[in-house]
Write an enzyme that holds these catalytic residues in place. Structure first.
Site, PDB file in Angstrom:
ATOM      1  N   ARG A   1      -1.190  -0.850  -8.794  1.00  0.00           N
ATOM      2  CA  ARG A   1      -2.524  -0.353  -8.447  1.00  0.00           C
ATOM      3  C   ARG A   1      -2.510   1.173  -8.579  1.00  0.00           C
ATOM      4  NH1 ARG A   1      -3.734  -0.914  -2.367  1.00  0.00           N
ATOM      5  NH2 ARG A   1      -3.931  -3.134  -2.841  1.00  0.00           N
TER       6      ARG A   1
ATOM      7  N   ASP B   1       0.839  -1.200   0.000  1.00  0.00           N
ATOM      8  CA  ASP B   1       0.000   0.000   0.000  1.00  0.00           C
ATOM      9  C   ASP B   1       0.873   1.249   0.000  1.00  0.00           C
ATOM     10  OD1 ASP B   1      -2.416  -1.352   0.089  1.00  0.00           O
ATOM     11  OD2 ASP B   1      -2.709  -1.105   2.240  1.00  0.00           O
TER      12      ASP B   1
HETATM   13  C1  LIG Z   1      -8.606  -1.375  -3.759  1.00  0.00           C
HETATM   14  C2  LIG Z   1      -8.218  -0.031  -3.245  1.00  0.00           C
HETATM   15  C3  LIG Z   1      -6.979   0.123  -2.650  1.00  0.00           C
HETATM   16  C4  LIG Z   1      -6.583   1.380  -2.200  1.00  0.00           C
HETATM   17  N1  LIG Z   1      -5.307   1.540  -1.708  1.00  0.00           N
HETATM   18  C5  LIG Z   1      -4.894   2.785  -1.379  1.00  0.00           C
HETATM   19  C6  LIG Z   1      -3.563   3.031  -0.996  1.00  0.00           C
HETATM   20  O1  LIG Z   1      -2.715   2.130  -0.935  1.00  0.00           O
HETATM   21  N2  LIG Z   1      -3.209   4.301  -0.688  1.00  0.00           N
HETATM   22  C7  LIG Z   1      -4.098   5.343  -0.744  1.00  0.00           C
HETATM   23  O2  LIG Z   1      -3.716   6.487  -0.489  1.00  0.00           O
HETATM   24  N3  LIG Z   1      -5.374   5.131  -1.076  1.00  0.00           N
HETATM   25  C8  LIG Z   1      -5.787   3.890  -1.394  1.00  0.00           C
HETATM   26  N4  LIG Z   1      -7.093   3.691  -1.772  1.00  0.00           N
HETATM   27  C9  LIG Z   1      -8.097   4.773  -1.551  1.00  0.00           C
HETATM   28  C10 LIG Z   1      -8.171   5.723  -2.729  1.00  0.00           C
HETATM   29  O3  LIG Z   1      -6.986   6.453  -2.820  1.00  0.00           O
HETATM   30  C11 LIG Z   1      -9.345   6.685  -2.575  1.00  0.00           C
HETATM   31  O4  LIG Z   1      -9.186   7.414  -1.406  1.00  0.00           O
HETATM   32  C12 LIG Z   1     -10.699   5.994  -2.547  1.00  0.00           C
HETATM   33  O5  LIG Z   1     -10.750   4.897  -3.399  1.00  0.00           O
HETATM   34  C13 LIG Z   1     -11.803   6.970  -3.002  1.00  0.00           C
HETATM   35  O6  LIG Z   1     -11.549   7.427  -4.291  1.00  0.00           O
HETATM   36  P1  LIG Z   1     -12.423   6.987  -5.568  1.00  0.00           P
HETATM   37  O7  LIG Z   1     -11.465   6.746  -6.691  1.00  0.00           O
HETATM   38  O8  LIG Z   1     -13.299   5.865  -5.240  1.00  0.00           O
HETATM   39  O9  LIG Z   1     -13.191   8.285  -5.987  1.00  0.00           O
HETATM   40  P2  LIG Z   1     -14.143   9.285  -5.178  1.00  0.00           P
HETATM   41  O10 LIG Z   1     -14.251  10.491  -6.059  1.00  0.00           O
HETATM   42  O11 LIG Z   1     -13.692   9.464  -3.769  1.00  0.00           O
HETATM   43  O12 LIG Z   1     -15.516   8.504  -5.126  1.00  0.00           O
HETATM   44  C14 LIG Z   1     -16.292   8.281  -6.289  1.00  0.00           C
HETATM   45  C15 LIG Z   1     -17.650   7.743  -5.869  1.00  0.00           C
HETATM   46  O13 LIG Z   1     -17.493   6.452  -5.288  1.00  0.00           O
HETATM   47  C16 LIG Z   1     -18.371   6.287  -4.195  1.00  0.00           C
HETATM   48  N5  LIG Z   1     -17.591   6.177  -2.942  1.00  0.00           N
HETATM   49  C17 LIG Z   1     -16.279   6.491  -2.778  1.00  0.00           C
HETATM   50  N6  LIG Z   1     -15.890   6.246  -1.504  1.00  0.00           N
HETATM   51  C18 LIG Z   1     -16.979   5.776  -0.863  1.00  0.00           C
HETATM   52  C19 LIG Z   1     -17.224   5.340   0.466  1.00  0.00           C
HETATM   53  N7  LIG Z   1     -16.260   5.336   1.383  1.00  0.00           N
HETATM   54  N8  LIG Z   1     -18.478   4.903   0.798  1.00  0.00           N
HETATM   55  C20 LIG Z   1     -19.448   4.877  -0.141  1.00  0.00           C
HETATM   56  N9  LIG Z   1     -19.281   5.295  -1.428  1.00  0.00           N
HETATM   57  C21 LIG Z   1     -18.076   5.730  -1.779  1.00  0.00           C
HETATM   58  C22 LIG Z   1     -19.247   7.500  -4.170  1.00  0.00           C
HETATM   59  O14 LIG Z   1     -20.369   7.271  -4.988  1.00  0.00           O
HETATM   60  C23 LIG Z   1     -18.363   8.549  -4.799  1.00  0.00           C
HETATM   61  O15 LIG Z   1     -19.086   9.621  -5.348  1.00  0.00           O
HETATM   62  C24 LIG Z   1      -7.482   2.470  -2.283  1.00  0.00           C
HETATM   63  C25 LIG Z   1      -8.729   2.304  -2.883  1.00  0.00           C
HETATM   64  C26 LIG Z   1      -9.097   1.084  -3.381  1.00  0.00           C
HETATM   65  C27 LIG Z   1     -10.418   0.965  -4.059  1.00  0.00           C
END
Ligand SMILES: Cc1cc2nc3c(=O)[nH]c(=O)nc-3n(C[C@H](O)[C@H](O)[C@H](O)COP(=O)(O)OP(=O)(O)OC[C@H]3O[C@@H](n4cnc5c(N)ncnc54)[C@H](O)[C@@H]3O)c2cc1C
Length: 309
Positions: A185, A135
């Protein structure tokens, strides 16, 4: 309440104490976290595999400042990997590891401590027939994490990297890591970063995500597109077609409990979808980061905390 205030709350010990005593928060926790124990997460992983998903298991906890604790976290990963092997799940289930949970935050020789523990976990994963993804945490650790990843990949080239589209540097890191055999990722990034290193506006983060996805999908590596953003999921699909990517030569990744219906839709469409499943007692920082991404959840959370004060 702004995202940065909320992310500061993720580091607040006082708020953590209040939150942990509130029953309603437990319901929220149960939505995003598989449970407290190893058997909980193995059961959830087994169910997801049965439904056609692959899985990455995350043992909750970060910023370990105690050598014994870092050792125990690494032991836990080794034990989970053994258990996955015994349960015949390891072909479909890997683990995700935060280096700060296994010693990176130690002053002086943190990198060496984290590398030693990460090697041990990679070894156990190799024996179990699966992989590890490292991560990515806040920007002060990016160089250290990429250096440790480089070292790990000398012996375990299958180890996955994570890059965060909100960082200005990430397009360059994507170019460096978009080579054959490289599992990367791509996520937006979950920490509160300053404008000197990160894009501040959602539109700029999204544009960066698309530029990075183009680099990864047009290259010879194995891209893992981690987002719930409907627009970015759609753009990823279009880019995969444009670059003649076959299904299974890349994957979508989403978090346990976030847009589960969309996760199932992608599986039904024949896509590889990996669900990131956290487990363990130390869920507070993880939960608050998820709330920061989803304001609709925030009012529920605040009401539950306020009613207990
Ligand atoms: C498999 C995976 C691994 C990850 N690993 C890391 C990592 O190693 N380091 C790191 O910094 N970040 C990590 N993240 C988190 C990532 O950086 C984002 O903070 C997170 O995924 C939200 O961004 P988004 O791309 O979904 O877009 P966003 O613009 O945040 O969300 C888009 C839409 O998705 C839905 N959504 C998003 N979050 C939520 C929620 N919590 N509950 C309900 N609906 C939601 C909503 O409909 C929202 O409008 C990871 C995410 C995933 C999916």
């Amino acid at each position: 309440m702004s995202r940065s205030v909320l992310l500061a709350a993720a580091r607040s010990e006082r708020l953590k104490d209040v939150t942990e005593r509130v029953a309603l928060t437990r319901r929220l926790v149960a939505r995003y976290v598989a449970g407290a124990s190893e058997s909980d997460v193995i059961r959830v992983a087994g169910d997801l595999v049965g439904d056609g998903f692959t899985v990455s298991i995350d043992r909750l906890g970060e910023h370990t400042r105690d050598l014994g604790q870092a050792m125990r976290v690494a032991d836990t990963y080794v034990s989970v990997l053994d258990e996955l092997h015994r349960a015949e799940l390891s072909a479909r289930v890997e683990v995700s590891v935060k280096l700060s949970a296994i010693g990176q935050a130690f002053h002086g020789d943190g990198d060496r401590v984290a590398l030693d523990h990460a090697r041990r976990i990679c070894h156990a994963a190799r024996n179990a027939g699966t992989t590890v993804t490292v991560d990515m945490e806040d920007h002060t650790t990016t160089d250290s994490t990429l250096n440790i990843l480089r070292e790990l990949r000398l012996d375990f080239p299958e180890t996955g990297a994570v890059l965060q589209a909100y960082l200005r540097r990430t397009e360059g890191d994507c170019r460096d890591l978009a080579h054959a055999g490289s599992r990367v990722r791509l996520c937006k990034g979950a920490y509160d970063e300053p404008p000197s290193v990160a894009f501040m506006r959602k539109a700029d983060v999204d544009r960066s995500y698309v530029r990075c996805a183009k680099i990864l999908l047009s290259g010879p590596g194995y891209p893992m597109l981690a987002t719930h953003d409907p627009r970015l999921v759609e753009i990823t699909g279009a880019l995969a077609s444009k670059y003649h990517r076959l299904q299974g030569s890349y994957e979508y990744q989403m978090l346990y409990g976030v847009r589960p219906e969309e996760q199932r839709r992608l599986v039904r469409a024949g896509e590889e979808v990996r669900v990131y499943v956290p487990y363990g007692e130390d869920w507070y920082g993880y939960l608050v980061r998820r709330l920061a991404e989803r304001p609709a959840n925030l009012s529920l959370f605040l009401r539950s905390v306020a009613s207990k004060r």
